[in-house]
Design an enzyme around this catalytic site. Structure first.
Site, PDB file in Angstrom:
ATOM      1  CD  GLN A 155      69.729 129.870  65.563  1.00 56.49           C
ATOM      2  OE1 GLN A 155      69.755 130.924  64.922  1.00 56.49           O
ATOM      3  NE2 GLN A 155      69.198 128.768  65.062  1.00 56.49           N
ATOM      4  CG  HIS A 181      67.593 132.724  61.542  1.00 59.94           C
ATOM      5  ND1 HIS A 181      66.839 132.581  60.407  1.00 59.94           N
ATOM      6  CD2 HIS A 181      67.804 131.463  61.999  1.00 59.94           C
ATOM      7  CE1 HIS A 181      66.595 131.297  60.187  1.00 59.94           C
ATOM      8  NE2 HIS A 181      67.174 130.602  61.164  1.00 59.94           N
ATOM      9  CD  GLU A 201      71.060 130.929  48.377  1.00 62.68           C
ATOM     10  OE1 GLU A 201      69.925 130.711  47.922  1.00 62.68           O
ATOM     11  OE2 GLU A 201      71.551 132.093  48.475  1.00 62.68           O
ATOM     12  CE1 TYR A 259      74.455 137.708  45.666  1.00 65.96           C
ATOM     13  CE2 TYR A 259      73.969 139.823  46.695  1.00 65.96           C
ATOM     14  CZ  TYR A 259      74.747 139.051  45.849  1.00 65.96           C
ATOM     15  OH  TYR A 259      75.818 139.611  45.187  1.00 65.96           O
ATOM     16  CE1 TYR A 281      64.490 124.034  58.753  1.00 68.74           C
ATOM     17  CE2 TYR A 281      63.330 126.123  58.943  1.00 68.74           C
ATOM     18  CZ  TYR A 281      64.513 125.410  58.877  1.00 68.74           C
ATOM     19  OH  TYR A 281      65.729 126.076  58.920  1.00 68.74           O
TER      20      TYR A 281
END
Length: 390
Positions: free
Chosen positions: A98, A165, A258, A268, A279
């Protein structure tokens, strides 16, 4: 409860794809029940093609576009859709998984200073193992062929060995300060609850990379001064609302994507609370709520894998859409229109693209129209064109 598809009509004519936008009721969970609305016809118009995993688009004067490609290239696309050569001056990126060259935004005062900000996966120095999300500042040359005065103004700490991420969305407030949404690097999810690192955080920095003196943890020992909020997972969208507030969204694990409105010093919840699960199934964390941890404004379960988000401030698509929040979906290739009032999502409309492409970015252009990037080896820059008046 899933969303209900009313009907779909796809008309193909030359390079234009005419689409009936499909209304869908909002899903259940903690969200309000949506009210179906009549579908609205628009055209999805290709602006540029042949982009390699494009990640973000920004707008330049004269109708040009600035587009990042995840492998590490920054390109200018002309108003006519011609994709230019890769710009010189982009620093080395850790391209893989990513990671790579990710978000880009132009400075609020770009017309005067030609400054841009971009974030990327930065490899560790000297060939050492590891990488992290970094933010750089640069000046776009007068002929838009290169980056000048390139300087990394922020590097996420610590660097770790991961291709996952990175987060990496940037939003600039009216005072010039930058909000940057950072991922928790997947294997380091517990770091999101600690203030001695930048994993799973939203940070707030000045255009020079310093921590503003009114950041919530500037005076707290052992806390990193750039931190604005924490307990985030993998943010893939961030934008400033018309009222100047920061909005962002983040991927949940299996479910639990979210939308949050990060407030200074607030927690949060990730990975302690989530509406998703592990998963393959199984409980993640303690559940969906805990004292001292914020609830999302909205969540998607099952997941849509959101990416890109923008408020529509224009009336180019009619008054009913003005003020709506638009979010792209990587998983379904849909565009989600959210009507928000009273601190709640009152209605969600899923706009079906009809081509199954992963939506990576969503932005409103200077012309008041919405532009999308699709994430693939043959990615496209698309314009959502309003239907002609009858």
């Amino acid at each position: 409860m899933g969303w209900t598809l009313n009907r779909q009509v796809v008309l193909v004519k030359k390079a234009r794809v005419a689409i009936l936008l499909i209304a869908a009721s909002a899903h259940a969970g903690s969200q309000a029940q949506g009210v179906p609305v009549p579908p609205s016809a628009v055209s999805l118009v290709p602006v540029a093609t042949g982009l390699v995993h494009p990640w973000a688009v920004a707008f330049l004067p004269g109708g040009q576009f600035l587009v990042t490609e995840r492998p590490g290239r920054l390109r200018v696309v002309s108003a006519a859709g011609q994709v230019g050569p890769a710009l010189a001056g982009v620093p080395q990126v850790a391209a893989g998984g990513q990671g790579g060259l990710l978000d880009v935004v132009t400075d609020n005062d770009f017309a005067r200073n030609r400054r841009i900000y971009f974030c990327f996966a930065e490899p560790a120095a000297g060939g050492a193992a590891g990488n992290s999300t970094a933010v750089a500042r640069a000046t776009l040359s007068a002929d838009a062929s290169s980056l000048q005065e390139v300087r990394v103004i922020f590097s996420q700490r610590p660097k770790v060995e991961s291709a996952l991420h990175f987060g990496c969305r940037i939003a600039q407030a009216s005072d010039g300060n930058l909000f940057v949404a950072l991922g928790e690097r997947y294997h380091r999810k517990d770091d999101a609850q600690k203030l001695d690192n930048h994993h799973g955080k939203v940070i707030r920095i000045t255009p020079d990379g310093a921590a503003p003196p009114d950041n919530p943890y500037v005076k707290q020992p052992a806390a990193l001064p750039e931190i604005w909020s924490y307990g985030h997972r993998n943010p893939q969208g961030a934008t400033m609302a018309p009222d100047g507030k920061l909005w962002m969204h983040e991927h949940g694990p299996q479910g639990g994507d979210e939308i949050n409105l990060p407030q200074p010093g607030r927690n949060y919840g990730w990975p302690v609370i989530t509406y998703g699960e592990n998963y393959g199934g199984g409980k993640m964390g303690e559940g969906t709520a805990r004292s001292g941890m914020e609830q999302p404004l909205h969540h998607w379960t099952p997941s849509i894998a959101p990416s890109g988000m923008a408020f529509l401030t224009s009336t180019r698509y009619g008054a009913a859409w003005q003020g709506s929040l638009f979010v792209g979906s990587l998983k379904f290739g849909t565009l989600h229109r959210l009507e928000v009032s009273g601190g709640k999502v009152q209605k969600e409309e899923r706009l079906l693209q009809g081509n199954g492409e992963r939506i990576r970015d969503v932005r409103q252009g200077p012309d008041g129209l919405l532009y999308l990037l699709t994430d693939s080896p043959q990615g496209r820059l698309l314009r959502l064109q309003p239907a002609a008046a009858p």
